[in-house]
Design a protein around this motif. Sequence first.
Motif, short mmCIF file in Angstrom:
data_model
loop_
_atom_site.label_atom_id
_atom_site.label_comp_id
_atom_site.label_asym_id
_atom_site.label_seq_id
_atom_site.Cartn_x
_atom_site.Cartn_y
_atom_site.Cartn_z
N THR A 303 0.87 -1.18 0.00
CA THR A 303 0.00 0.00 0.00
C THR A 303 0.90 1.23 0.00
N LYS A 304 0.64 2.15 -0.89
CA LYS A 304 1.44 3.37 -0.97
C LYS A 304 0.53 4.58 -1.09
N SER A 305 0.97 5.68 -0.54
CA SER A 305 0.24 6.95 -0.70
C SER A 305 1.25 8.05 -1.00
N HIS A 306 0.82 9.01 -1.80
CA HIS A 306 1.68 10.14 -2.19
C HIS A 306 0.87 11.42 -2.11
N ASN A 307 1.38 12.41 -1.45
CA ASN A 307 0.74 13.73 -1.49
C ASN A 307 0.85 14.31 -2.89
N LEU A 308 -0.13 15.12 -3.29
CA LEU A 308 -0.05 15.79 -4.57
C LEU A 308 1.19 16.69 -4.60
N PRO A 309 1.96 16.66 -5.67
CA PRO A 309 3.16 17.51 -5.75
C PRO A 309 2.80 18.99 -5.73
N GLU A 310 3.73 19.79 -5.29
CA GLU A 310 3.53 21.23 -5.22
C GLU A 310 3.19 21.83 -6.59
N LYS A 311 3.72 21.21 -7.65
CA LYS A 311 3.49 21.73 -9.00
C LYS A 311 2.01 21.69 -9.38
N VAL A 312 1.26 20.71 -8.84
CA VAL A 312 -0.18 20.63 -9.10
C VAL A 312 -0.87 21.91 -8.65
N TYR A 313 -0.54 22.36 -7.45
CA TYR A 313 -1.17 23.58 -6.91
C TYR A 313 -0.68 24.83 -7.63
N ASN A 314 0.61 24.84 -7.97
CA ASN A 314 1.15 26.02 -8.65
C ASN A 314 0.56 26.21 -10.04
N ASP A 315 0.19 25.11 -10.70
CA ASP A 315 -0.46 25.21 -12.01
C ASP A 315 -1.87 25.80 -11.92
N LEU A 316 -2.50 25.64 -10.75
CA LEU A 316 -3.90 26.04 -10.60
C LEU A 316 -4.08 27.39 -9.92
N TYR A 317 -3.18 27.73 -9.01
CA TYR A 317 -3.41 28.89 -8.16
C TYR A 317 -2.18 29.81 -8.13
N SER A 318 -2.41 31.02 -7.70
CA SER A 318 -1.29 31.93 -7.47
C SER A 318 -0.45 31.38 -6.31
N THR A 319 0.77 31.86 -6.17
CA THR A 319 1.68 31.33 -5.16
C THR A 319 1.08 31.44 -3.76
N ALA A 320 0.48 32.57 -3.44
CA ALA A 320 -0.09 32.77 -2.10
C ALA A 320 -1.25 31.81 -1.84
N VAL A 321 -2.11 31.64 -2.84
CA VAL A 321 -3.28 30.77 -2.69
C VAL A 321 -2.86 29.30 -2.69
N ALA A 322 -1.85 28.95 -3.49
CA ALA A 322 -1.40 27.56 -3.59
C ALA A 322 -0.97 27.02 -2.24
N ASP A 323 -0.25 27.82 -1.45
CA ASP A 323 0.20 27.38 -0.13
C ASP A 323 -0.97 27.08 0.80
N LYS A 324 -2.04 27.87 0.70
CA LYS A 324 -3.22 27.64 1.52
C LYS A 324 -4.01 26.43 1.03
N LYS A 325 -4.08 26.25 -0.29
CA LYS A 325 -4.89 25.17 -0.86
C LYS A 325 -4.33 23.80 -0.49
N LYS A 326 -3.02 23.71 -0.28
CA LYS A 326 -2.43 22.42 0.09
C LYS A 326 -2.99 21.92 1.41
N ASP A 327 -3.35 22.85 2.30
CA ASP A 327 -3.96 22.47 3.57
C ASP A 327 -5.47 22.22 3.42
N LYS A 328 -6.10 22.99 2.52
CA LYS A 328 -7.54 22.85 2.34
C LYS A 328 -7.91 21.66 1.44
N GLU A 329 -6.99 21.19 0.62
CA GLU A 329 -7.18 20.07 -0.32
C GLU A 329 -8.03 20.50 -1.53
#
Length: 496
Positions: A303-329
């Motif tokens: 069984t393996k699990s991987h958090n979504l890479p930071e690049k996923v959030y950076n492609d979707l959101y601005s830098t400030a919002v991306a950091d917050k979205k990683k916690d909000k999912e």
Amino acid sequence: MKPFFLSIALLTIITCFCQQQTKLNITESVDFKDDVRANEVLSMHLSNSNLMGVVRDSKRNLLFDIFNPSLIRLNGIEIEKPKNEDFCGELFFENTIKIFTVYSPSKKERILYCYEFNINDATHKKTELFKTNVENNQKIFSGANKRQTAFAMSPNGQYFTILTDDIKKNASSYTVHVYNSKDLVLLYEKKYQENTEKFYEPNDVYIDDSATVYTLGKLFLEGRSEKKENKNNYNFILNKLTQTSINTLSLNFNDNTHIRSLVISGQEDKIRLLGFYSQKNVSNIKGLILFDVNAELMEILQTKSHNLPEKVYNDLYSTAVADKKKDKELSNFYVDHVLKDSFGNTYLLAEEYFVTSVYVSMGMNGGYWQTVYHYDDVLAIKLNKEGELEWGRSIFKRATAPSYNAFIKDEQLHVVLNSGKNLIEKEDGRVKVSKGLFESSSLYDIVYNSEGDVSYDKIQDNKNKTYYSPYFGIFKENRFITIGHDEGKKRFLILE
């Protein structure tokens, strides 16, 4: 007002993202015309002799067309069908397309049919597979999943399976039907997950070359709520069914790990189950989870699990919002494609999908509520053969209908979709893939290399040209083929 519009025009020029022309060769077929209106493509498939069969649906007909390798129509066949007969699935292998329909002659009776279309000899036949009775005008297939999850064909094409619901007023059960692909003879059928107390929700199905069926689903422990006392209220169950036996395996994971659904990916002598997990609720995703199962022994290998890479959030959101979205999912993503390259790497693509309602005012005449379907951002995840995460990217997209397709060519992932004529690069480096209110559209090929680096390649500007719908396309023999229409005429586009 002129300075305002001038500034907007200058801003648009400044923020337009430079796209290069696609490196793929582009070919368009000649036009063809239908006698009846039929824009919904049910299935497209290439035969062993490179003839293409296309099955489309109209209100009272199925249309079966055959095209030569140059995509010139050789045959066009119209088949009448009853008013209450609806498409429910499709399978294909070698030279034959199988289209499945459900006929509802009354509120209680359901009849499942299989239409077989032979592409090479332009023949077709309709076969009744089975009849069943339902309660309360119920459907015999589960769910509103974006993927086809009730039909599967073995890799060698010799067998196919169909999963149906047998939910009654005070009990639920499900039936696996296994058929010989060539003569449609029923090999066996078997009920599974029969329960008067617990509800079972099917997720996916796989059948191997020996006609063994693997079904995957979510078994709720109490009622149908995803959570009880802030803990998971379900287990995922993998069922292994043969003509003489049923074996089940329960997948164990942390109470704080929430999974909406899993999909089955055959991996030689093992079964790989893939999905997204959350630490908050089943509608969200924080990362990817996989289970490798020994198919013979029905034991979990890893069984393996991987958090979504930071690049996923950076492609979707601005830098400030991306950091917050990683916690909000992230939320509302459904798996569309599971693709493999020649090295055994797996590519998982999922699209954000949800439904809203808007009120449309008619002035003095009141108004009405309109349902809006959202097909938005796309996730692209690459795993290596061992199940390790290689990279993850996303496409910042907005659409109101199924709009993209994906394939692997020359070890690169291609995502084909329509967007605005000029992709917009924002100040933070994100590229927005959507069409402005007054903007014309273009067809794009978004290409990811083996390292996850992306290029945005334009196939064509759609203005004054045929509008192609990549969602209905197929990829075979190293060619992607999709259908388009323009003022009643239809043609095909080939990318190779």
